[in-house]
Design a protein around this motif. Structure first.
Motif, PDB file in Angstrom:
ATOM      1  N   GLN A   1      23.992   3.181  71.978  1.00 37.45           N
ATOM      2  CA  GLN A   1      24.741   2.361  72.927  1.00 37.45           C
ATOM      3  C   GLN A   1      25.179   1.020  72.329  1.00 37.45           C
ATOM      4  O   GLN A   1      26.066   0.357  72.865  1.00 37.45           O
ATOM      5  CB  GLN A   1      23.882   2.097  74.166  1.00 37.45           C
ATOM      6  CG  GLN A   1      22.627   1.279  73.881  1.00 37.45           C
ATOM      7  CD  GLN A   1      21.807   1.020  75.118  1.00 37.45           C
ATOM      8  OE1 GLN A   1      22.346   0.655  76.162  1.00 37.45           O
ATOM      9  NE2 GLN A   1      20.498   1.209  75.008  1.00 37.45           N
TER      10      GLN A   1
ATOM     11  N   LYS B   1      36.565  10.644  67.503  1.00 36.76           N
ATOM     12  CA  LYS B   1      35.882   9.560  68.206  1.00 36.76           C
ATOM     13  C   LYS B   1      35.468  10.018  69.587  1.00 36.76           C
ATOM     14  O   LYS B   1      36.284  10.545  70.354  1.00 36.76           O
ATOM     15  CB  LYS B   1      36.784   8.334  68.313  1.00 36.76           C
ATOM     16  CG  LYS B   1      36.089   7.149  68.975  1.00 36.76           C
ATOM     17  CD  LYS B   1      36.999   5.942  69.097  1.00 36.76           C
ATOM     18  CE  LYS B   1      36.266   4.818  69.828  1.00 36.76           C
ATOM     19  NZ  LYS B   1      37.142   3.645  70.066  1.00 36.76           N
ATOM     20  N   MET B   2      34.193   9.817  69.901  1.00 36.26           N
ATOM     21  CA  MET B   2      33.720  10.151  71.242  1.00 36.26           C
ATOM     22  C   MET B   2      34.397   9.252  72.256  1.00 36.26           C
ATOM     23  O   MET B   2      34.600   8.067  72.017  1.00 36.26           O
ATOM     24  CB  MET B   2      32.190   9.997  71.317  1.00 36.26           C
ATOM     25  CG  MET B   2      31.433  11.034  70.516  1.00 36.26           C
ATOM     26  SD  MET B   2      29.632  10.905  70.693  1.00 36.26           S
ATOM     27  CE  MET B   2      29.438  11.239  72.457  1.00 36.26           C
ATOM     28  N   SER B   3      34.773   9.822  73.369  1.00 37.97           N
ATOM     29  CA  SER B   3      35.418   9.125  74.491  1.00 37.97           C
ATOM     30  C   SER B   3      36.872   8.753  74.207  1.00 37.97           C
ATOM     31  O   SER B   3      37.475   7.996  74.962  1.00 37.97           O
ATOM     32  CB  SER B   3      34.639   7.872  74.915  1.00 37.97           C
ATOM     33  OG  SER B   3      34.822   6.798  74.001  1.00 37.97           O
ATOM     34  N   ASP B   4      37.441   9.247  73.123  1.00 41.00           N
ATOM     35  CA  ASP B   4      38.851   8.979  72.837  1.00 41.00           C
ATOM     36  C   ASP B   4      39.446  10.197  72.131  1.00 41.00           C
ATOM     37  O   ASP B   4      39.331  10.353  70.913  1.00 41.00           O
ATOM     38  CB  ASP B   4      38.997   7.736  71.963  1.00 41.00           C
ATOM     39  CG  ASP B   4      40.457   7.304  71.823  1.00 41.00           C
ATOM     40  OD1 ASP B   4      41.357   8.111  72.145  1.00 41.00           O
ATOM     41  OD2 ASP B   4      40.702   6.169  71.386  1.00 41.00           O
ATOM     42  N   ASP B   5      40.110  11.064  72.877  1.00 45.24           N
ATOM     43  CA  ASP B   5      40.667  12.302  72.330  1.00 45.24           C
ATOM     44  C   ASP B   5      41.813  12.062  71.358  1.00 45.24           C
ATOM     45  O   ASP B   5      42.195  12.964  70.606  1.00 45.24           O
ATOM     46  CB  ASP B   5      41.152  13.217  73.466  1.00 45.24           C
ATOM     47  CG  ASP B   5      40.007  13.746  74.311  1.00 45.24           C
ATOM     48  OD1 ASP B   5      38.865  13.770  73.805  1.00 45.24           O
ATOM     49  OD2 ASP B   5      40.250  14.128  75.475  1.00 45.24           O
TER      50      ASP B   5
ATOM     51  N   GLU C   1      30.110   0.282  69.178  1.00 38.35           N
ATOM     52  CA  GLU C   1      31.355   0.398  69.948  1.00 38.35           C
ATOM     53  C   GLU C   1      32.101   1.686  69.626  1.00 38.35           C
ATOM     54  O   GLU C   1      32.783   2.242  70.485  1.00 38.35           O
ATOM     55  CB  GLU C   1      32.256  -0.807  69.646  1.00 38.35           C
ATOM     56  CG  GLU C   1      31.671  -2.123  70.142  1.00 38.35           C
ATOM     57  CD  GLU C   1      32.137  -3.299  69.318  1.00 38.35           C
ATOM     58  OE1 GLU C   1      33.127  -3.937  69.743  1.00 38.35           O
ATOM     59  OE2 GLU C   1      31.546  -3.564  68.267  1.00 38.35           O
ATOM     60  N   ASN C   2      31.988   2.148  68.380  1.00 41.97           N
ATOM     61  CA  ASN C   2      32.659   3.371  67.953  1.00 41.97           C
ATOM     62  C   ASN C   2      31.624   4.404  67.512  1.00 41.97           C
ATOM     63  O   ASN C   2      30.815   4.124  66.624  1.00 41.97           O
ATOM     64  CB  ASN C   2      33.599   3.101  66.771  1.00 41.97           C
ATOM     65  CG  ASN C   2      34.654   2.070  67.087  1.00 41.97           C
ATOM     66  OD1 ASN C   2      35.267   2.096  68.153  1.00 41.97           O
ATOM     67  ND2 ASN C   2      34.885   1.155  66.164  1.00 41.97           N
ATOM     68  N   THR C   3      31.644   5.576  68.136  1.00 45.62           N
ATOM     69  CA  THR C   3      30.831   6.702  67.692  1.00 45.62           C
ATOM     70  C   THR C   3      31.767   7.810  67.243  1.00 45.62           C
ATOM     71  O   THR C   3      32.549   8.327  68.035  1.00 45.62           O
ATOM     72  CB  THR C   3      29.910   7.217  68.814  1.00 45.62           C
ATOM     73  OG1 THR C   3      29.025   6.172  69.218  1.00 45.62           O
ATOM     74  CG2 THR C   3      29.088   8.404  68.330  1.00 45.62           C
TER      75      THR C   3
END
Length: 224
Positions: free
Chosen positions: A150, A165-169, A153-155
């Motif tokens: 957590q 990138k998780m949460s950004d398709d 900021e970038n996973t």
């Protein structure tokens, strides 16, 4: 490979991570050590920041010896002194902070390590000093997996030579590693370029191409 597109993809990726905290979630085939090393080299080409390297175990001491680090720090319960040292460095100028594999913390299972990382990453954000680390996709320790992640900021998930990138398709990139450095391009770009190069097709060839493209799109969708 479309060189202009490849270069722009690399520029966009470096811009995304240059003032943020990023973690690469890898599988066994990702060559994550080489990827992070070349990412850091590309970041230093863009902006020659000094490097702070943090490692957890003595046997990691010689890793990445060619990164020209301004400080290589072994963290073993000396949390306060390390944070003071790092804060002094980043208060004078922006640094690039490289944190060794978080998976190696699983044998510690100690809350102070989590607290140390939370403070370190908060301070890196405040100074706009980018931090980069990695963690195994197979990590099952909830203390590491849930609490540490957590703070980034970038996973990015690494699989099949792709960076997603998780949460950004929209962030879905192919990567290649060789002696020249890190090479990035949008996923499916090769297929698109091949189609553009086809200037004359028969009706039967067009039907076959439509079939291939349809299969590629379906495979892409199901892999998401």
């Amino acid at each position: 490979m479309d060189t202009n597109n490849q270069n722009q993809t690399l520029v966009n990726f470096l811009t995304l991570i240059e003032e943020t905290n990023s973690v690469f979630c890898y599988d066994t085939d990702s060559k994550v050590s080489e990827l992070t090393e070349k990412t850091i080299q590309e970041m230093k080409k863009k902006e020659p920041l000094p490097v702070i390297r943090i490692y957890w175990n003595e046997n990691e001491k010689e890793n990445y010896a060619d990164l020209d680090s301004v400080a290589s720090i072994h963290v073993f319960r000396n949390f306060t002194s390390v944070l003071i040292k790092i804060e002094k460095l980043i208060s004078k100028s922006r640094h690039l902070i490289f944190i060794e594999d978080l998976t190696n913390l699983k044998h510690e299972q100690n809350k102070p390590y989590i607290n140390f990382l939370s403070v370190l990453l908060r301070k890196s954000r405040e100074s706009k000093s980018p931090a980069i680390s990695m963690i195994s996709a197979d990590e099952t320790n909830s203390l590491i997996r849930n609490e540490i992640m957590q703070f980034f900021e970038n996973t990015f998930v690494l699989k099949n030579k792709r960076i997603k990138k998780m949460s950004d398709d929209l962030i879905d990139i192919k990567y290649y590693l060789n002696e020249d450095g890190l090479h990035l391009e949008p996923y499916m770009q090769n297929d698109i370029n091949k189609i553009k190069e086809i200037f004359s097709l028969t009706q039967e060839e067009k039907k076959e191409l439509d079939k291939i493209v349809g299969q590629s799109i379906e495979e892409y969708r199901t892999s998401m």
